[in-house]
Design a protein around this motif. Structure first.
Motif, PDB file in Angstrom:
ATOM      1  N   SER A 585       0.827  -1.203   0.000  1.00 39.83           N
ATOM      2  CA  SER A 585       0.000   0.000   0.000  1.00 39.83           C
ATOM      3  C   SER A 585       0.861   1.254   0.000  1.00 39.83           C
ATOM      4  O   SER A 585       2.031   1.229   0.385  1.00 39.83           O
ATOM      5  CB  SER A 585      -0.916   0.015   1.226  1.00 39.83           C
ATOM      6  OG  SER A 585      -0.161   0.243   2.403  1.00 39.83           O
ATOM      7  N   LEU A 586       0.242   2.355  -0.399  1.00 36.67           N
ATOM      8  CA  LEU A 586       0.926   3.649  -0.350  1.00 36.67           C
ATOM      9  C   LEU A 586       1.292   3.983   1.096  1.00 36.67           C
ATOM     10  O   LEU A 586       2.331   4.603   1.347  1.00 36.67           O
ATOM     11  CB  LEU A 586       0.014   4.730  -0.937  1.00 36.67           C
ATOM     12  CG  LEU A 586       0.522   6.170  -0.899  1.00 36.67           C
ATOM     13  CD1 LEU A 586       1.833   6.317  -1.662  1.00 36.67           C
ATOM     14  CD2 LEU A 586      -0.529   7.128  -1.466  1.00 36.67           C
ATOM     15  N   ASP A 587       0.467   3.557   2.029  1.00 36.29           N
ATOM     16  CA  ASP A 587       0.745   3.817   3.438  1.00 36.29           C
ATOM     17  C   ASP A 587       2.091   3.221   3.858  1.00 36.29           C
ATOM     18  O   ASP A 587       2.833   3.816   4.642  1.00 36.29           O
ATOM     19  CB  ASP A 587      -0.375   3.229   4.300  1.00 36.29           C
ATOM     20  CG  ASP A 587      -0.383   3.795   5.701  1.00 36.29           C
ATOM     21  OD1 ASP A 587      -0.907   4.895   5.894  1.00 36.29           O
ATOM     22  OD2 ASP A 587       0.160   3.139   6.614  1.00 36.29           O
ATOM     23  N   MET A 588       2.429   2.050   3.309  1.00 36.23           N
ATOM     24  CA  MET A 588       3.696   1.395   3.650  1.00 36.23           C
ATOM     25  C   MET A 588       4.893   2.200   3.162  1.00 36.23           C
ATOM     26  O   MET A 588       5.955   2.190   3.783  1.00 36.23           O
ATOM     27  CB  MET A 588       3.731  -0.013   3.048  1.00 36.23           C
ATOM     28  CG  MET A 588       2.703  -0.967   3.623  1.00 36.23           C
ATOM     29  SD  MET A 588       2.585  -2.514   2.694  1.00 36.23           S
ATOM     30  CE  MET A 588       4.254  -3.122   2.849  1.00 36.23           C
ATOM     31  N   PRO A 637      -4.237   6.506   2.197  1.00 41.96           N
ATOM     32  CA  PRO A 637      -3.076   5.772   1.653  1.00 41.96           C
ATOM     33  C   PRO A 637      -3.162   4.267   1.832  1.00 41.96           C
ATOM     34  O   PRO A 637      -2.656   3.521   0.997  1.00 41.96           O
ATOM     35  CB  PRO A 637      -1.902   6.364   2.441  1.00 41.96           C
ATOM     36  CG  PRO A 637      -2.341   7.753   2.793  1.00 41.96           C
ATOM     37  CD  PRO A 637      -3.811   7.630   3.066  1.00 41.96           C
ATOM     38  N   GLY A 638      -3.809   3.803   2.896  1.00 43.58           N
ATOM     39  CA  GLY A 638      -3.931   2.360   3.107  1.00 43.58           C
ATOM     40  C   GLY A 638      -4.809   1.693   2.073  1.00 43.58           C
ATOM     41  O   GLY A 638      -4.731   0.473   1.874  1.00 43.58           O
ATOM     42  N   GLY A 697     -10.678  13.749   0.743  1.00 42.20           N
ATOM     43  CA  GLY A 697      -9.765  12.655   1.089  1.00 42.20           C
ATOM     44  C   GLY A 697      -8.542  12.634   0.190  1.00 42.20           C
ATOM     45  O   GLY A 697      -7.424  12.343   0.639  1.00 42.20           O
ATOM     46  N   PHE A 698      -8.750  12.938  -1.097  1.00 43.74           N
ATOM     47  CA  PHE A 698      -7.629  12.985  -2.032  1.00 43.74           C
ATOM     48  C   PHE A 698      -6.654  14.088  -1.653  1.00 43.74           C
ATOM     49  O   PHE A 698      -5.436  13.912  -1.690  1.00 43.74           O
ATOM     50  CB  PHE A 698      -8.154  13.204  -3.452  1.00 43.74           C
ATOM     51  CG  PHE A 698      -7.076  13.324  -4.497  1.00 43.74           C
ATOM     52  CD1 PHE A 698      -6.410  12.201  -4.961  1.00 43.74           C
ATOM     53  CD2 PHE A 698      -6.720  14.564  -5.005  1.00 43.74           C
ATOM     54  CE1 PHE A 698      -5.415  12.309  -5.924  1.00 43.74           C
ATOM     55  CE2 PHE A 698      -5.722  14.683  -5.963  1.00 43.74           C
ATOM     56  CZ  PHE A 698      -5.067  13.548  -6.423  1.00 43.74           C
ATOM     57  N   GLY A 699      -7.190  15.260  -1.270  1.00 42.37           N
ATOM     58  CA  GLY A 699      -6.315  16.362  -0.862  1.00 42.37           C
ATOM     59  C   GLY A 699      -5.469  16.008   0.341  1.00 42.37           C
ATOM     60  O   GLY A 699      -4.258  16.272   0.373  1.00 42.37           O
ATOM     61  N   ILE A 700      -6.087  15.376   1.345  1.00 40.71           N
ATOM     62  CA  ILE A 700      -5.338  14.953   2.528  1.00 40.71           C
ATOM     63  C   ILE A 700      -4.300  13.901   2.145  1.00 40.71           C
ATOM     64  O   ILE A 700      -3.158  13.926   2.635  1.00 40.71           O
ATOM     65  CB  ILE A 700      -6.297  14.407   3.601  1.00 40.71           C
ATOM     66  CG1 ILE A 700      -7.229  15.520   4.091  1.00 40.71           C
ATOM     67  CG2 ILE A 700      -5.524  13.813   4.771  1.00 40.71           C
ATOM     68  CD1 ILE A 700      -6.530  16.672   4.774  1.00 40.71           C
ATOM     69  N   LEU A 701      -4.681  12.982   1.248  1.00 37.52           N
ATOM     70  CA  LEU A 701      -3.741  11.958   0.793  1.00 37.52           C
ATOM     71  C   LEU A 701      -2.509  12.585   0.139  1.00 37.52           C
ATOM     72  O   LEU A 701      -1.378  12.166   0.390  1.00 37.52           O
ATOM     73  CB  LEU A 701      -4.451  11.007  -0.168  1.00 37.52           C
ATOM     74  CG  LEU A 701      -3.651   9.830  -0.738  1.00 37.52           C
ATOM     75  CD1 LEU A 701      -4.559   8.619  -0.912  1.00 37.52           C
ATOM     76  CD2 LEU A 701      -3.010  10.171  -2.075  1.00 37.52           C
ATOM     77  N   ILE A 702      -2.717  13.608  -0.706  1.00 38.10           N
ATOM     78  CA  ILE A 702      -1.599  14.286  -1.364  1.00 38.10           C
ATOM     79  C   ILE A 702      -0.695  14.946  -0.327  1.00 38.10           C
ATOM     80  O   ILE A 702       0.541  14.805  -0.366  1.00 38.10           O
ATOM     81  CB  ILE A 702      -2.112  15.340  -2.365  1.00 38.10           C
ATOM     82  CG1 ILE A 702      -2.823  14.665  -3.536  1.00 38.10           C
ATOM     83  CG2 ILE A 702      -0.960  16.203  -2.886  1.00 38.10           C
ATOM     84  CD1 ILE A 702      -1.948  13.805  -4.403  1.00 38.10           C
TER      85      ILE A 702
END
Length: 798
Positions: A585-588, A637-638, A697-702
């Motif tokens: 995952s992106l989180d990793m 990200p997860g 959610g996308f903004g926070i992810l970025i």
């Protein structure tokens, strides 16, 4: 003194500043650090070039005391602070380049520099609310280049711009926040060769007076809010090489007069609302090397004259409403490296002339109505890296060899009549069967003899099977798609080593994910087992099935199959099997220490741009290309997974919702769902489901991907949030909040330039998307356009 391009390190010696006889100092393209000198003693200095180093600090005001200076080049460093107003005292200055630094504040008045011909202040953080500096520049009668690209200029361009030098050749105002319309006075600059005003907030129509700029070579008005038609007078620009009008709100037809621009080699008008046919006149010349007409409403067939573009390298006319067959003449575009015809209404078969495309690297013919067999010549294309033929009506055997040996490079989804060679295990299609005519006759005679006894035996066997199935319900399965692989509870248990904790890779309240491999298969899979004893788990399973059944996109996680049965204790059992994502995952990647990984697993800026683009494309597909639109409701990200080549795919649709067709219906309401930190603020107040939830959610992810900080970090107390932290540092102090591992990776001078040029706009996208009020957030179509422009510019530069 010329010492450029020598890999010099350290600081500039102080003794250099005491020289009273030097006329020229060139230390460019080295690795020098620290501040620059005090120049008040260098009374004879005429030429100073310190560009492309890593110099920092402020630009000394003593430069203005060196009256002999004619040329100052300090670009591509890390100078900060204000531009000293004393520069206006160096009355002999002809050339000033301060671009690609960290300068901020107002632009000083430079009108006393009567000999000034070149002024580049681009890619800094300069402001000019009142545009007074522009008024002062009207005194610079020799000015030929004015470059203010990539700053923080806002407001409207004053009409006084028309008083600039009539010898102006390049006017570059792109990547700012300039609003209003284009002043018509600009079209009086008959010597203008470059007009670049892309990536601003300009609106209105493109004036027909544009045709007056007969010497124009580059015109960039992309990424604004221009509406109306493309003026036919653009056809008067016979010297035009590059025309960028993409990412606007233009409508009407593409003017046939563009065919008069016979020196044009780059044309981009994507992401508008253009309609009508593609004018054949567009292909009158043979100079075009890049043509992007994608994401419009173009109709009709692809003109046969397209074969005349023998130098064409890149063609994208995807996401339109084009019909008819793919022209044979494509085979004459022998230099073509990228061909994208995705999401149109094209029919017929792939022409044999495609075999002439020896240099092709990417072909996307997906989401059309193409038929016939997949040509064998694709396997012989040595440079082909991506082939997407999905969502068509191809049939027959899948070729072997070449690109078809790389499963991830070929997308054949949605072609239900394809079959695979018995020796091919890379594609989940049925094995091709071949039967000779002689064999058919023998089989027919044999059937006549054996049908009666077989029928009796078959009836007996069916009765036996019915009884057996009642006894062995634990091994039954219901898959949502008949073409998918059928699996039982026992298959899943074996694949996961009897649900071994070692095979478990993640777990949540409603489900656990295991890594496994089915017997006789070579590929790993990810198996999601639902905790049906938990409230909401059944709904989550049903929602995921509905989403996976109705969506197909390369940036969404793909399901292999579904299992719904009972276990040996007669307990209900539900699972979904997905393609295994080799890079987790992106989180990793953003938080490696929390996943017990080495911090050396660092995403480069290029990878972060690609991931941002992939996720944006997935959301744009869900919001704007599905009917009804689909809202993820738990983007984080997860839930962004990365395959072996780091392509991002959005997954976990357990909380997703299709927007109801009737606004105001009961299912239109939503409780507080998703994950804390990524849930849009309005959803705590009972707002209706909307795309704005995913945009937030996308903004926070970025922002999380760029800073390495979760929105729930312990530091965010007392009203501080991830958005507020980044916003307070934007743009001049971004380095203080960015992921330190990313900063550590950017060591070369070129990388530092890229960071400044592309990181700031990407952070801006994250900030805009995560605005507290939903009305202040852009839609995913606009977000895609912004990131696509950034991504293409980044990789073109690299």
């Amino acid at each position: 003194m010329i010492l450029s391009t020598n890999n010099l390190v350290g600081t500039i010696p102080r003794s250099l500043g005491t020289s009273r006889s030097l006329k020229s100092v060139d230390l460019s393209l080295n690795q020098l650090v620290g501040p620059i000198l005090d120049f008040h003693k260098m009374s004879t200095l005429q030429f100073l070039d310190l560009s492309s180093n890593n110099l920092s600090g402020s630009i000394p005001s003593s430069l203005g005391n060196v009256s002999s200076l004619t040329d100052i080049r300090l670009d591509t460093n890390r100078f900060e602070g204000l531009i000293p107003s004393s520069l206006a005292n160096a009355s002999n200055l002809q050339y000033i380049d301060l671009g690609h630094n960290l300068l901020k504040g107002r632009i000083p008045s430079l009108g006393s520099l009567c000999n000034l011909t070149f002024l580049n202040l681009g890619n800094n953080f300069l402001q000019a609310e009142d545009w007074e500096f522009l008024v002062s520049l009207t005194n610079c009668a020799q000015l030929k280049t004015l470059d203010l690209n990539g700053n923080a200029l806002n407001g409207n361009i004053p009409i006084s711009v028309g008083n600039l030098s009539r010898s102006l050749v390049r006017l570059i105002l792109g990547n700012n926040q300039i609003a209003g319309t284009i002043p018509v006075e600009i079209f009086n600059f008959r010597s203008l060769q470059m007009l670049a005003m892309g990536q601003n907030l300009l609106s209105g129509v493109i004036p027909s007076l544009i045709g007056n700029l007969g010497h124009l070579i580059v015109l960039n008005l992309s990424g604004n809010k221009f509406s109306g038609q493309i003026p036919s007078t653009i056809g008067n620009l016979s010297r035009l090489n590059k025309l960028y009008l993409h990412n606007n709100e233009l409508s009407g037809n593409i003017p046939a007069t563009l065919g008069n621009c016979n020196q044009l080699y780059m044309l981009e008008v994507s992401f508008n609302s253009l309609e009508g046919p593609i004018p054949s006149e567009l292909f009158n010349g043979t100079t075009l090397i890049g043509l992007d007409l994608s994401n419009n409403y173009l109709t009709g067939s692809i003109p046969l004259q397209i074969g005349g573009l023998i130098q064409l390298l890149r063609l994208d006319i995807s996401f339109n409403k084009l019909s008819g067959q793919v022209p044979l003449s494509f085979g004459e575009c022998v230099e073509l490296s990228s061909l994208r015809l995705r999401s149109n209404m094209l029919n017929g078969s792939i022409p044999r002339s495609f075999s002439n495309l020896k240099s092709i690297e990417q072909i996307d013919l997906s989401q059309n109505s193409l038929v016939g067999k997949i040509p064998e010549f694709f396997a012989n294309m040595d440079y082909l890296q991506q082939l997407d033929l999905s969502m068509n009506y191809f049939e027959g055997p899948i070729p072997t060899g070449g690109i078809f040996q790389n499963h991830s490079a070929v997308n054949l989804e949605g072609n239900d009549e394809l079959c695979a060679s018995a020796a091919t295990t890379l594609y989940q299609f049925p094995v091709c069967t071949t039967t000779s005519a002689v064999g058919s006759k023998k089989n027919a005679l044999l059937l006549v003899k054996v049908i009666p006894p077989v029928a009796i035996a078959l009836i007996s066997f069916i009765c036996f099977v019915v009884t057996l199935l009642k006894r062995r319900q634990a091994e039954t399965t219901t898959c949502y798609k008949e073409t998918m692989k059928k699996i039982s509870y026992g298959d899943i248990v074996k694949a996961t080593n009897w649900l071994s904790p070692i095979n478990k890779i993640s777990s949540s309240r409603t489900g656990s994910i295991y890594i496994g491999r089915f017997e006789f298969d070579t590929d790993l899979v990810a198996i999601k087992l639902f905790h049906l004893e938990e409230n909401g788990a059944r709904d989550s399973f049903a929602t995921e099935c509905e989403v996976l059944r109705n969506t197909r996109h390369r940036n969404l996680v793909k399901a292999v199959t579904v299992c719904s049965t009972v276990d040996p204790e007669n307990n209900e059992f539900k699972a979904i099997v997905f393609d295994f994502m080799a890079n987790g995952s992106l989180d990793m990647w953003v938080h490696p220490k929390l996943h017990h990984n080495s911090p050396k697993r660092v995403l480069s800026l290029g990878q972060r741009l690609r991931i941002a683009m992939d996720v944006a494309l997935a959301l744009d597909y869900m919001h704007n290309q599905l009917t009804p639109p689909l809202i993820h409701c738990d983007l984080k990200p997860g839930n962004v997974l990365l395959d072996y080549d780091m392509t991002a795919r959005v997954g976990d649709f357990g909380s997703a919702r299709f927007l109801p067709s009737t606004p105001g219906s009961p299912e239109d309401l939503v409780g507080v769902e998703g994950t804390i930190g990524y849930v849009a603020p309005e959803y705590c107040m009972g707002y209706k489901v909307s795309p704005g939830c995913d945009v937030y959610g996308f903004g926070i992810l970025i922002l999380e991907m760029l800073t390495g900080r979760r929105p729930t970090d312990a530091m965010f107390t007392g009203g501080l949030s991830l958005h507020k932290l980044v916003s307070s540092a934007f743009p001049s102090r971004l380095g203080e909040v960015l992921d330190p591992h990313l900063s550590h990776e950017q060591q070369r001078a070129c990388d530092r330039v890229l960071m400044r040029r592309y990181m700031v706009p990407l952070v801006e996208v994250g900030l805009l998307c995560s605005m507290e009020s939903p009305k202040d957030r852009p839609g995913m179509g606009e977000v895609c356009a912004r990131i696509l422009s950034l991504k293409e510019a980044f990789f073109e530069f690299c």
